[in-house]
Design an enzyme around this catalytic site. Structure first.
Site, short mmCIF file in Angstrom:
data_model
loop_
_atom_site.label_atom_id
_atom_site.label_comp_id
_atom_site.label_asym_id
_atom_site.label_seq_id
_atom_site.Cartn_x
_atom_site.Cartn_y
_atom_site.Cartn_z
N TYR A 187 22.37 -62.49 -8.50
CA TYR A 187 21.43 -61.48 -8.01
C TYR A 187 22.12 -60.60 -6.98
O TYR A 187 22.83 -61.09 -6.10
CB TYR A 187 20.21 -62.13 -7.36
CG TYR A 187 19.25 -62.81 -8.31
CD1 TYR A 187 19.46 -62.79 -9.68
CD2 TYR A 187 18.12 -63.47 -7.83
CE1 TYR A 187 18.58 -63.39 -10.55
CE2 TYR A 187 17.23 -64.09 -8.69
CZ TYR A 187 17.47 -64.06 -10.06
OH TYR A 187 16.59 -64.66 -10.92
N GLU A 239 -5.27 -67.11 1.35
CA GLU A 239 -5.78 -66.14 0.39
C GLU A 239 -6.37 -64.91 1.06
O GLU A 239 -6.56 -63.87 0.42
CB GLU A 239 -6.81 -66.81 -0.52
CG GLU A 239 -6.20 -67.84 -1.46
CD GLU A 239 -7.21 -68.61 -2.27
OE1 GLU A 239 -6.83 -69.14 -3.34
OE2 GLU A 239 -8.38 -68.69 -1.84
#
Length: 442
Positions: free
Chosen positions: A345, A420
């Site tokens: 990467y 969340e």
């Protein structure tokens, strides 16, 4: 537009009362799209949380994202988007053409899980298993990709309801195999780019984000230039000569040779690279050789990783790893072979001008919690998209409730989870970036 920027001609042409009225109208007009966006985000929030928990309960390894990609594709089709599937593997691409012509902006999320046995205790925790490297393994979303996918599904819904106002095109990229596939084949972002995801239509700018517990919930970390490191995996094989452990002079000990290689590799960073320019990391994470205490084996295999933030240093370090390994092995009478697993990467390098241009949007989206962040030595294949168009990658703070950035489990941990409540911030950020870029693009 601020009132003080008005030209003197305009100021002289209207009374003070009229000027104040105009300013109020302008403020209302500029706030209207933001208010509409907020309403859309609040409406989609329950569904987004449901998607996240469903995906979390059914994680799929890199290259195996069949169920997840089907869920995404069905949702995008329900919104009336143009949808392409099986892009670069199980990748899904949705195209939203706005009501007016303009440029093309891409938003990306990754979908794959990890071979990790979950230990969060969540009511929707994963019990899934899959085949990995020929063995059955537990699977978990231990890096937040379930949240990334759910947030981008929500962004697609939000923006589809604002389609008529959008001057340009939004491309939604749902990517498989960000974590890489074990056989080293072309996968993930590189495979999607090779199949034309940044073309047809050509993307002018690309944005993405990653959930991280390193920042407080609801904050977004940004940085122009290098943000995440390049990543190169390497395998080192030391070939010696086996013998009895009581008679080492009759052989060539690859274990002692390997120990010297492991220690001396650290001097590449500490003594040979100019780390005042950029940091670097070399780590050996696996050593295998032998099966008894009194037998010197024939060979040893080691696996390691190289992380850098500069391509010149990256290439230099790779050369030095090879030279040092071969030289140490030769000095011990052994043979050393270094192989870099391709492809690695590249550095996730945020376009400085685009980053600076989007800071006001980030501040709005986070309620002032946009922060300049440090470099992080983890890696991401989002860098492949940045090779095709200017791009900005961001970090979304989300330690789980009851935890802080200091106490939260890190990505790839069996106990990794996130708050969340950060998800609407992510939706607001990605939606805002797309709308502001298209609205201001010339």
């Amino acid at each position: 537009m601020k009132c003080e920027t008005m030209t003197s001609a305009i100021v002289l042409a209207v009374s003070m009362a009229s000027t104040q009225c105009m300013a109020q109208n302008m403020a209302v007009q500029s706030a209207a799209p933001q208010q509409a966006l907020e309403r859309e985000i609040e409406a989609v929030r329950p569904k987004m949380v449901g998607w996240r928990r469903d995906i979390h309960s059914h994680p799929e390894l890199s290259g195996q994202e069949v169920r997840t990609s089907k869920l995404v594709a069905e949702h995008l089709r329900s919104l009336g988007l143009e949808v392409a599937t099986d892009v670069g593997g199980h990748g899904v691409v949705g195209l939203l053409r706005g009501g007016r012509p303009g440029k093309v902006v891409a938003l990306r999320a990754d979908m794959d899980g990890l071979p990790v046995k979950e230990a969060t205790g969540l009511p929707f925790a994963s019990t899934a298993t899959a085949s990995y490297r020929g063995e059955t393994t537990a699977v978990m979303h231990a890096c937040g990709h379930d949240g990334h996918t759910a947030m981008l599904m929500a962004v697609a819904e939000v923006l589809s309801h604002m389609k008529a106002r959008i001057p340009g095109t939004v491309k939604f990229i749902f990517q498989p195999a960000e974590e890489g596939v074990p056989d080293g084949k072309i996968a993930g972002a590189r495979a999607m780019v090779a199949q034309g995801v940044m073309d047809r239509p050509k993307v002018d700018a690309v944005f993405g984000l990653h959930i991280m517990p390193l920042l407080p919930t609801g904050s977004v970390g940004y940085r122009g230039g290098p943000l995440l490191a390049s990543s190169d995996s390497f395998e080192i094989r030391i070939q010696g000569k086996g013998t009895h452990g009581a008679l080492p002079w009759n052989g060539v000990d690859p274990i002692v040779t390997s120990a010297q290689v492991v220690v001396d590799l650290q001097t590449i960073v500490s003594r040979q690279l100019d780390i005042s320019k950029e940091p670097a990391v070399i780590s050996v994470g696996s050593i295998h050789g032998g099966n008894r205490e009194n037998i010197i084996p024939e060979s040893v295999k080691m696996l390691g990783t190289l992380r850098t933030f500069d391509d010149g240093m990256r290439n230099d370090a790779k050369r030095r790893i090879q030279t040092m390994t071969e030289s140490i092995a030769t000095a011990h009478g052994a043979k050393g072979v270094v192989e870099f697993v391709q492809p690695g990467y590249s550095v996730t390098n945020n376009d400085p001008a685009l980053t600076e241009r989007m800071i006001p949007t980030l501040r709005w989206a986070t309620g002032g919690k946009a922060v300049l962040t440090d470099k992080v030595s983890v890696a991401e294949d989002f860098s492949e998209y940045q090779k095709a168009a200017p791009g900005v990658f961001l970090l979304l703070g989300a330690p789980p409730k009851g935890k802080t950035p200091q106490t939260a489990s890190r990505n790839h941990s069996p106990t990794f989870d996130f708050d969340e409540d950060a998800m609407p911030v992510g939706v607001r950020t990605l939606s805002g970036l797309a709308l502001d870029y298209l609205g201001s693009a010339k």
